[in-house]
Scaffold this motif. Structure first.
Motif, PDB file in Angstrom:
ATOM      1  N   LEU A 170       0.822  -1.138  -0.103  1.00 34.15           N
ATOM      2  CA  LEU A 170       0.085  -0.131   0.141  1.00 34.15           C
ATOM      3  C   LEU A 170       0.987   1.152  -0.039  1.00 34.15           C
ATOM      4  N   ARG A 171       1.913   1.134   0.498  1.00 34.45           N
ATOM      5  CA  ARG A 171       2.888   2.312   0.572  1.00 34.45           C
ATOM      6  C   ARG A 171       3.623   2.760  -0.784  1.00 34.45           C
ATOM      7  N   LEU A 172       3.160   1.718  -1.904  1.00 35.32           N
ATOM      8  CA  LEU A 172       3.869   1.798  -3.059  1.00 35.32           C
ATOM      9  C   LEU A 172       2.765   2.870  -4.054  1.00 35.32           C
ATOM     10  N   ARG A 173       1.615   3.043  -3.322  1.00 34.50           N
ATOM     11  CA  ARG A 173       0.621   4.210  -3.866  1.00 34.50           C
ATOM     12  C   ARG A 173       0.303   3.618  -5.353  1.00 34.50           C
ATOM     13  N   GLY A 174       0.189   2.397  -5.514  1.00 38.81           N
ATOM     14  CA  GLY A 174      -0.422   1.812  -6.929  1.00 38.81           C
ATOM     15  C   GLY A 174       0.858   1.887  -7.938  1.00 38.81           C
ATOM     16  N   SER A 175       2.059   1.972  -7.563  1.00 31.82           N
ATOM     17  CA  SER A 175       3.060   1.724  -8.389  1.00 31.82           C
ATOM     18  C   SER A 175       3.516   0.186  -8.321  1.00 31.82           C
ATOM     19  N   SER A 176       4.065  -0.381  -9.619  1.00 29.97           N
ATOM     20  CA  SER A 176       4.398  -1.885  -9.542  1.00 29.97           C
ATOM     21  C   SER A 176       5.940  -2.083  -9.609  1.00 29.97           C
ATOM     22  N   ASN A 177       6.557  -0.812  -8.936  1.00 32.76           N
ATOM     23  CA  ASN A 177       8.034  -1.138  -8.906  1.00 32.76           C
ATOM     24  C   ASN A 177       8.357  -1.712  -7.373  1.00 32.76           C
ATOM     25  N   LEU A 178       8.536  -2.892  -7.553  1.00 31.38           N
ATOM     26  CA  LEU A 178       8.790  -3.722  -6.153  1.00 31.38           C
ATOM     27  C   LEU A 178      10.058  -3.526  -5.688  1.00 31.38           C
ATOM     28  N   ASP A 179      10.943  -2.705  -6.599  1.00 31.72           N
ATOM     29  CA  ASP A 179      12.181  -2.410  -6.100  1.00 31.72           C
ATOM     30  C   ASP A 179      12.362  -1.499  -4.587  1.00 31.72           C
ATOM     31  N   TYR A 180      11.139  -0.738  -4.520  1.00 27.53           N
ATOM     32  CA  TYR A 180      11.055   0.068  -3.253  1.00 27.53           C
ATOM     33  C   TYR A 180      10.752  -0.910  -2.017  1.00 27.53           C
ATOM     34  N   ILE A 181      10.259  -1.959  -2.179  1.00 29.80           N
ATOM     35  CA  ILE A 181      10.481  -2.804  -1.033  1.00 29.80           C
ATOM     36  C   ILE A 181      11.603  -3.764  -0.788  1.00 29.80           C
ATOM     37  N   LYS A 182      12.337  -3.413  -0.062  1.00 32.17           N
ATOM     38  CA  LYS A 182      13.617  -4.288   0.196  1.00 32.17           C
ATOM     39  C   LYS A 182      13.209  -5.342   1.468  1.00 32.17           C
ATOM     40  N   ILE A 183      13.747  -6.493   1.336  1.00 30.17           N
ATOM     41  CA  ILE A 183      13.710  -7.606   2.119  1.00 30.17           C
ATOM     42  C   ILE A 183      15.109  -7.986   2.749  1.00 30.17           C
ATOM     43  N   ILE A 184      15.128  -7.875   3.995  1.00 30.48           N
ATOM     44  CA  ILE A 184      16.453  -8.049   4.758  1.00 30.48           C
ATOM     45  C   ILE A 184      15.961  -9.270   5.695  1.00 30.48           C
ATOM     46  N   LYS A 185      17.300 -10.389   5.601  1.00 32.74           N
ATOM     47  CA  LYS A 185      16.974 -11.362   6.270  1.00 32.74           C
ATOM     48  C   LYS A 185      17.904 -11.426   7.450  1.00 32.74           C
ATOM     49  N   LYS A 186      17.715 -11.730   8.759  1.00 29.72           N
ATOM     50  CA  LYS A 186      18.713 -11.394   9.862  1.00 29.72           C
ATOM     51  C   LYS A 186      18.354 -12.602  10.725  1.00 29.72           C
ATOM     52  N   PRO A 187      19.120 -13.577  10.797  1.00 29.63           N
ATOM     53  CA  PRO A 187      19.194 -14.732  11.896  1.00 29.63           C
ATOM     54  C   PRO A 187      19.159 -14.342  13.305  1.00 29.63           C
TER      55      PRO A 187
ATOM     56  N   ASP B  67       6.204 -13.607  -3.070  1.00 33.01           N
ATOM     57  CA  ASP B  67       5.047 -14.522  -3.566  1.00 33.01           C
ATOM     58  C   ASP B  67       3.780 -13.357  -3.282  1.00 33.01           C
ATOM     59  N   ALA B  68       3.651 -13.153  -1.942  1.00 31.98           N
ATOM     60  CA  ALA B  68       2.592 -12.599  -1.687  1.00 31.98           C
ATOM     61  C   ALA B  68       2.642 -11.206  -2.007  1.00 31.98           C
ATOM     62  N   ILE B  69       3.741 -10.409  -2.011  1.00 32.25           N
ATOM     63  CA  ILE B  69       3.971  -9.105  -2.430  1.00 32.25           C
ATOM     64  C   ILE B  69       3.547  -8.888  -3.982  1.00 32.25           C
ATOM     65  N   CYS B  70       3.979  -9.815  -4.744  1.00 32.20           N
ATOM     66  CA  CYS B  70       3.846  -9.955  -6.288  1.00 32.20           C
ATOM     67  C   CYS B  70       2.388 -10.017  -6.338  1.00 32.20           C
ATOM     68  N   VAL B  71       1.798 -10.865  -5.656  1.00 32.09           N
ATOM     69  CA  VAL B  71       0.232 -10.979  -5.918  1.00 32.09           C
ATOM     70  C   VAL B  71      -0.709  -9.858  -5.626  1.00 32.09           C
ATOM     71  N   LEU B  72      -0.291  -9.244  -4.404  1.00 27.99           N
ATOM     72  CA  LEU B  72      -0.782  -8.044  -3.952  1.00 27.99           C
ATOM     73  C   LEU B  72      -0.576  -7.089  -4.856  1.00 27.99           C
ATOM     74  N   SER B  73       0.472  -6.794  -5.619  1.00 32.78           N
ATOM     75  CA  SER B  73       0.724  -5.749  -6.440  1.00 32.78           C
ATOM     76  C   SER B  73       0.057  -5.781  -7.617  1.00 32.78           C
ATOM     77  N   GLN B  74      -0.313  -7.078  -8.115  1.00 32.57           N
ATOM     78  CA  GLN B  74      -1.407  -7.251  -9.292  1.00 32.57           C
ATOM     79  C   GLN B  74      -2.674  -6.905  -8.978  1.00 32.57           C
ATOM     80  N   THR B  75      -2.952  -7.363  -7.656  1.00 35.69           N
ATOM     81  CA  THR B  75      -4.381  -6.868  -7.306  1.00 35.69           C
ATOM     82  C   THR B  75      -4.632  -5.363  -7.216  1.00 35.69           C
ATOM     83  N   ILE B  76      -3.907  -4.593  -6.925  1.00 39.14           N
ATOM     84  CA  ILE B  76      -3.978  -3.288  -6.625  1.00 39.14           C
ATOM     85  C   ILE B  76      -3.992  -2.573  -8.019  1.00 39.14           C
ATOM     86  N   ALA B  77      -3.227  -3.129  -8.792  1.00 37.14           N
ATOM     87  CA  ALA B  77      -3.239  -2.703 -10.372  1.00 37.14           C
ATOM     88  C   ALA B  77      -4.533  -2.946 -10.895  1.00 37.14           C
ATOM     89  N   ASN B  78      -5.021  -4.206 -10.870  1.00 36.05           N
ATOM     90  CA  ASN B  78      -6.374  -4.696 -11.463  1.00 36.05           C
ATOM     91  C   ASN B  78      -7.679  -4.358 -10.466  1.00 36.05           C
TER      92      ASN B  78
END
Length: 432
Positions: free
Chosen positions: A84-101, A288-299
């Motif tokens: 939702l912070r993307l405000r309709g943009s489909s550029n997923l580069d704005y969302i970074k995922i960091i893995k920290k054990p 997977d979830a982020i990709c599906v959600l971005s398509q839902t927001i677009a459609n």
């Protein structure tokens, strides 16, 4: 889906129906199925609260079959807030995922800013407000002679000192050009040696090195900056901006956080977990979830899951098959059977009586209960609206089209030619 279509097509080929006839029937069925899919879709985008709930339901449905199942509501909320912070943009580069054990999966969180997995150079400020940021991809170490076999011969230590002085002078000239841009922060993709780092630190510039290609590209998008390699035209270079850069601790490591970025759509999901294997699986699930959600927001359209869409399409395709008098009608009927197999597979995977469940679902949809679907918790036919089992229309539609195209392509293959394997010589025979 493609596998089921091919399984049904194989039966038709064995009774001497030409593949081209089968393909024509599949195409007729596909268009009817696609139309039905769009007819049963719903759109709650006019009501923000209902649309956000739809996104939550879609995210939880996506995460239901994955490692994050037990904490799916927590991770669904993280994914929805980030998208939702993307405000309709489909550029997923704005969302970074960091893995920290460390910690548990429940300790994962969403940070409203961009976090870079690097540290600030020694002697530089650790905190900058409203900085001007220069992004670069340039060598900041001493020049290397890149001609194979070349040598530099000196006859005394004085000559070595002259070479070092020339290198320093050249580097200082480059640093002066960089400082002419008046940056508060200098971020370079490559290594920065101690001497240029010291010169910039003396001028109060925060230095960040080794911000790798991925990090530099993301920062350019998030901060609204150009990535520069030469520094001769300061007036033509666009500097990035944000409200705050600071060093933070996550677990036992230091990271750099960019808050209030120019592209305020940026966010970072920090995943915590017991080990790298768990974190890798969690990252795949979140992606997977982020990709599906971005398509839902677009459609903006969604459908009910649990086999509801597949069975609805199958019923509509069966009706079409009854009206077609040519051989294509057999292919259309086979298409409907393939669609019916998908709810059957869902029930089988749950360990339930698939024949009984699928027939009940078919009867319920025929009777007008349009929200009926398979309830895999109880092993019955339930109401998908009440159970909040929701899927993205765009993803389902694309799966239908891709499966049909794949099946058509394989059906067009007449023969498969295979080359004979290369004869391997016994290495022991060469010893004699």
């Amino acid at each position: 889906m493609a596998g089921e279509l091919l399984r049904q097509a194989e039966k038709l080929v064995l009774i001497k129906i030409h593949p081209q006839t089968i393909i024509e029937g599949f195409r007729m069925a596909r268009e009817v199925a696609r139309k039905k899919l769009n007819d049963i879709a719903f759109d709650n985008s006019e009501d923000d609260d209902r649309f956000k709930q739809d996104l939550m339901n879609i995210a939880m449905t996506t995460l239901s079959s994955k490692l994050l199942f037990n904490d799916k509501e927590h991770f669904a909320r993280l994914a929805v807030d980030a998208v939702l912070r993307l405000r309709g943009s489909s550029n997923l580069d704005y969302i970074k995922i960091i893995k920290k054990p460390g910690g548990s999966l429940k300790d994962s969180f969403l940070d409203e800013g961009f976090i870079l997995e690097k540290s600030i150079s020694v002697g530089c400020p650790r905190h900058k407000e409203n900085p001007k940021i220069l992004l670069a991809n340039t060598p900041m170490d001493y020049d290397k002679i890149k001609i194979m076999g070349s040598k530099v011969k000196v006859s005394s230590m004085d000559q070595v000192a002259e070479i070092e002085a020339a290198e320093k002078a050249k580097m200082k000239g480059k640093v002066d050009k960089i400082l002419a841009h008046n940056p508060d922060v200098f971020i370079n993709r490559q290594l920065i040696y101690n001497y240029p780092e010291q010169l910039m630190a003396e001028k109060g510039v925060m230095v960040i090195e080794h911000a790798d290609f991925d990090g530099t590209e993301r920062l350019a998008a998030v901060l609204g900056a150009d990535i520069v390699s030469t520094f001769d035209t300061p007036d033509q270079v666009k500097l990035g901006s944000c409200s705050l850069i600071e060093e933070i601790m996550i677990g036992e490591d230091k990271f750099i956080k960019f808050s209030g970025c120019a592209a305020n759509e940026a966010s970072t999901i920090v995943l915590r977990g017991s080990g790298l294997h768990v974190l890798d699986e969690a990252e795949r699930s979140m992606h997977d979830a982020i990709c599906v959600l971005s398509q839902t927001i677009a459609n903006k359209q969604a459908i009910y899951g649990g086999g509801n869409a597949e069975m609805s399409m199958a019923i509509e395709v069966e009706e079409l098959a009854k009206t077609v008098k040519t051989k294509e009608g057999l292919a259309i009927e086979a298409f409907a059977k393939a669609l019916r197999e998908l709810p059957t597979i869902i029930a089988d995977n749950g360990g339930f009586d698939s024949i009984s469940l699928v027939q009940t679902l078919r009867s319920e949809l025929h009777g007008g209960r349009t929200t009926a679907g398979l309830d895999m918790k109880r092993g019955t036919v339930g109401d998908m609206k009440e159970l909040k089992v929701t899927e993205c229309l765009k993803v389902k539609e694309q799966a239908l089209l891709s499966a049909c195209e794949a099946a058509e392509m394989i059906l067009r293959v007449d023969h498969i030619l295979t080359c004979a394997p290369r004869k391997r010589e016994d290495p022991r025979s060469q010893l004699h």
